[in-house]
Motif scaffolding. Structure first.
Motif, PDB file in Angstrom:
ATOM      1  N   ASP A 135       0.825  -1.210   0.000  1.00  0.00           N
ATOM      2  CA  ASP A 135       0.000   0.000   0.000  1.00  0.00           C
ATOM      3  C   ASP A 135       0.856   1.257   0.000  1.00  0.00           C
ATOM      4  N   ALA A 136       0.504   2.200  -0.871  1.00  0.00           N
ATOM      5  CA  ALA A 136       1.079   3.545  -0.882  1.00  0.00           C
ATOM      6  C   ALA A 136      -0.042   4.478  -1.332  1.00  0.00           C
ATOM      7  N   ALA A 137       0.083   5.759  -1.043  1.00  0.00           N
ATOM      8  CA  ALA A 137      -1.061   6.636  -1.292  1.00  0.00           C
ATOM      9  C   ALA A 137      -0.666   8.035  -1.737  1.00  0.00           C
ATOM     10  N   PHE A 138      -1.475   8.564  -2.627  1.00  0.00           N
ATOM     11  CA  PHE A 138      -1.398   9.964  -3.061  1.00  0.00           C
ATOM     12  C   PHE A 138      -2.766  10.572  -2.792  1.00  0.00           C
ATOM     13  N   VAL A 139      -2.807  11.610  -1.956  1.00  0.00           N
ATOM     14  CA  VAL A 139      -4.061  12.282  -1.618  1.00  0.00           C
ATOM     15  C   VAL A 139      -3.972  13.734  -2.055  1.00  0.00           C
ATOM     16  N   ILE A 140      -5.004  14.188  -2.765  1.00  0.00           N
ATOM     17  CA  ILE A 140      -5.063  15.559  -3.270  1.00  0.00           C
ATOM     18  C   ILE A 140      -6.189  16.303  -2.568  1.00  0.00           C
ATOM     19  N   ILE A 141      -5.898  17.512  -2.120  1.00  0.00           N
ATOM     20  CA  ILE A 141      -6.946  18.358  -1.555  1.00  0.00           C
ATOM     21  C   ILE A 141      -7.516  19.214  -2.674  1.00  0.00           C
ATOM     22  N   LYS A 159      -9.831  22.868  -9.779  1.00  0.00           N
ATOM     23  CA  LYS A 159     -10.051  21.861  -8.749  1.00  0.00           C
ATOM     24  C   LYS A 159     -10.715  20.621  -9.349  1.00  0.00           C
ATOM     25  N   ALA A 160     -11.578  20.827 -10.326  1.00  0.00           N
ATOM     26  CA  ALA A 160     -12.212  19.698 -11.011  1.00  0.00           C
ATOM     27  C   ALA A 160     -11.177  18.892 -11.787  1.00  0.00           C
ATOM     28  N   ALA A 161     -10.209  19.566 -12.369  1.00  0.00           N
ATOM     29  CA  ALA A 161      -9.154  18.878 -13.118  1.00  0.00           C
ATOM     30  C   ALA A 161      -8.389  17.923 -12.214  1.00  0.00           C
ATOM     31  N   LEU A 162      -8.182  18.298 -10.962  1.00  0.00           N
ATOM     32  CA  LEU A 162      -7.473  17.436 -10.023  1.00  0.00           C
ATOM     33  C   LEU A 162      -8.243  16.142  -9.760  1.00  0.00           C
ATOM     34  N   ILE A 163      -9.561  16.257  -9.669  1.00  0.00           N
ATOM     35  CA  ILE A 163     -10.387  15.077  -9.415  1.00  0.00           C
ATOM     36  C   ILE A 163     -10.331  14.124 -10.606  1.00  0.00           C
ATOM     37  N   HIS A 164     -10.401  14.684 -11.790  1.00  0.00           N
ATOM     38  CA  HIS A 164     -10.326  13.874 -13.005  1.00  0.00           C
ATOM     39  C   HIS A 164      -8.961  13.188 -13.101  1.00  0.00           C
ATOM     40  N   MET A 165      -7.905  13.938 -12.822  1.00  0.00           N
ATOM     41  CA  MET A 165      -6.560  13.383 -12.860  1.00  0.00           C
ATOM     42  C   MET A 165      -6.404  12.251 -11.851  1.00  0.00           C
ATOM     43  N   ALA A 166      -6.948  12.443 -10.651  1.00  0.00           N
ATOM     44  CA  ALA A 166      -6.819  11.442  -9.600  1.00  0.00           C
ATOM     45  C   ALA A 166      -7.454  10.117 -10.009  1.00  0.00           C
ATOM     46  N   LYS A 167      -8.605  10.198 -10.655  1.00  0.00           N
ATOM     47  CA  LYS A 167      -9.269   8.963 -11.083  1.00  0.00           C
ATOM     48  C   LYS A 167      -8.404   8.209 -12.097  1.00  0.00           C
ATOM     49  N   GLY A 168      -7.822   8.941 -13.034  1.00  0.00           N
ATOM     50  CA  GLY A 168      -6.965   8.309 -14.018  1.00  0.00           C
ATOM     51  C   GLY A 168      -5.734   7.684 -13.389  1.00  0.00           C
ATOM     52  N   LEU A 169      -5.108   8.402 -12.466  1.00  0.00           N
ATOM     53  CA  LEU A 169      -3.929   7.874 -11.787  1.00  0.00           C
ATOM     54  C   LEU A 169      -4.278   6.641 -10.963  1.00  0.00           C
ATOM     55  N   ALA A 170      -5.444   6.668 -10.323  1.00  0.00           N
ATOM     56  CA  ALA A 170      -5.862   5.535  -9.495  1.00  0.00           C
ATOM     57  C   ALA A 170      -5.949   4.260 -10.325  1.00  0.00           C
ATOM     58  N   GLN A 172      -4.520   3.787 -13.329  1.00  0.00           N
ATOM     59  CA  GLN A 172      -3.248   3.507 -13.984  1.00  0.00           C
ATOM     60  C   GLN A 172      -2.241   2.840 -13.052  1.00  0.00           C
ATOM     61  N   TYR A 173      -2.254   3.238 -11.765  1.00  0.00           N
ATOM     62  CA  TYR A 173      -1.211   2.763 -10.854  1.00  0.00           C
ATOM     63  C   TYR A 173      -1.724   1.770  -9.810  1.00  0.00           C
ATOM     64  N   ALA A 174      -2.922   1.261  -9.995  1.00  0.00           N
ATOM     65  CA  ALA A 174      -3.463   0.297  -9.032  1.00  0.00           C
ATOM     66  C   ALA A 174      -2.596  -0.943  -8.927  1.00  0.00           C
ATOM     67  N   LYS A 175      -2.058  -1.411 -10.038  1.00  0.00           N
ATOM     68  CA  LYS A 175      -1.227  -2.617 -10.013  1.00  0.00           C
ATOM     69  C   LYS A 175       0.084  -2.390  -9.260  1.00  0.00           C
ATOM     70  N   GLN A 176       0.484  -1.116  -9.120  1.00  0.00           N
ATOM     71  CA  GLN A 176       1.673  -0.812  -8.322  1.00  0.00           C
ATOM     72  C   GLN A 176       1.316  -0.589  -6.845  1.00  0.00           C
ATOM     73  N   ARG A 177       0.045  -0.818  -6.527  1.00  0.00           N
ATOM     74  CA  ARG A 177      -0.469  -0.640  -5.162  1.00  0.00           C
ATOM     75  C   ARG A 177      -0.365   0.810  -4.690  1.00  0.00           C
ATOM     76  N   ILE A 178      -0.473   1.737  -5.654  1.00  0.00           N
ATOM     77  CA  ILE A 178      -0.535   3.162  -5.306  1.00  0.00           C
ATOM     78  C   ILE A 178      -1.993   3.593  -5.402  1.00  0.00           C
ATOM     79  N   ARG A 179      -2.550   3.975  -4.281  1.00  0.00           N
ATOM     80  CA  ARG A 179      -3.931   4.466  -4.271  1.00  0.00           C
ATOM     81  C   ARG A 179      -3.931   5.990  -4.429  1.00  0.00           C
ATOM     82  N   VAL A 180      -4.924   6.519  -5.148  1.00  0.00           N
ATOM     83  CA  VAL A 180      -5.020   7.963  -5.375  1.00  0.00           C
ATOM     84  C   VAL A 180      -6.444   8.403  -5.060  1.00  0.00           C
ATOM     85  N   ASN A 181      -6.576   9.306  -4.121  1.00  0.00           N
ATOM     86  CA  ASN A 181      -7.887   9.796  -3.694  1.00  0.00           C
ATOM     87  C   ASN A 181      -7.876  11.307  -3.509  1.00  0.00           C
ATOM     88  N   VAL A 182      -9.067  11.866  -3.445  1.00  0.00           N
ATOM     89  CA  VAL A 182      -9.245  13.312  -3.315  1.00  0.00           C
ATOM     90  C   VAL A 182     -10.133  13.612  -2.119  1.00  0.00           C
TER      91      VAL A 182
END
Length: 256
Positions: A135-141, A159-170, A172-182
């Motif tokens: 588990d590793a994590a990237f959290v965006i405010i 701010k909306a762009a960040l949410i869209h980006m986070a979903k794509g990263l989540a 894309q990097y799920a197999k690396q066990r990197i979670r991305v949330n906002v």
């Protein structure tokens, strides 16, 4: 609930005041080593001292997050000093209100590109942590303003762009066990913050704004930090690609 954060390493952008400071304090209180950056070197030094007093390793530097090369270099250095990065929290924001070109550029540089560059620098460390610990994590405010518009303004779309980006990263990097949330806050009150200035300079508008919220008040930075730290922790290990709205139900949008 044990968030399983003791001994882990976190990077917090904009960690000297408001939400970012509350996140840094909360992480340190959970036993997490914390690296913070902000522009004011004196404030950074003071916060690092206070975080270290909680018994964790704390480091910090004066960094202009709009300088992509400097930001990447600092994150790489912090990751090396810590021996890894388990969590990255992007909290820096321009808060520019307006539809003029300067406001668009400010919000894009400080809110969006800073998050892009920070993740780019931290990703190798996060991937290594994900492989080692699962588990590793990237959290965006972000902001609830991403989902509502009363007039043309640059703040909400960025701010909306960040949410869209986070979903794509989540995804894309799920197999690396990197979670991305906002986390998307509503009104947050702290001394020196935007709503503190509104209360000081336009008290009637401040009261009207609070009255529109079902809770009748602003959030505290700690209430936002609690959400961010939970999403960053292994306790939320199956949560990724989410946008957690913490606004006291002021928004009427139903999130599916």
């Amino acid at each position: 609930m044990d968030l399983n954060l003791k001994g882990k390493n976190a990077i917090v952008l904009g960690g000297t005041r408001g939400i970012g400071r509350a996140i840094a304090d909360t992480l340190a209180g959970e036993g997490t080593n914390v690296a913070i950056c902000a522009r004011n070197a004196e404030q950074v030094a003071a916060v690092v001292t206070e975080l270290a007093a909680l018994g964790v390793k704390a480091i910090g530097a004066s960094v202009d997050v709009t300088d992509g090369a400097a930001l990447k270099a600092w994150i790489a250095d912090a990751g090396t000093q810590f021996g890894g990065i388990d969590m990255l929290i992007s909290n820096a924001g321009a808060m520019a209100q307006g539809n003029d070109v300067a406001s668009w550029e400010q919000n894009f540089q400080l809110d969006v590109l800073a998050a892009v560059n920070a993740f780019d620098a931290a990703q190798p460390f996060l991937a290594k942590a994900g492989q080692a610990n699962g588990d590793a994590a990237f959290v965006i405010i972000s902001s609830v303003s991403a989902a509502q518009a009363d007039r043309a303004d640059s703040y909400g779309p960025m701010k909306a762009a960040l949410i869209h980006m986070a979903k794509g990263l989540a995804r894309q990097y799920a197999k690396q066990r990197i979670r991305v949330n906002v986390v998307s806050p509503g009104m947050v009150f702290f001394e020196g913050g935007v709503w503190h200035m509104v209360k000081t300079n336009a008290p009637d508008f401040f009261e009207q704004a609070n009255a529109r919220n079902p809770t009748g008040r602003c959030a505290t930075p700690q209430e936002i930090a609690n959400a961010a730290v939970f999403l960053a922790s292994p306790a939320s290990s199956y949560t990724t690609g989410s946008n957690l709205i913490v606004d006291g139900a002021v928004s009427s949008r139903v999130n599916f």
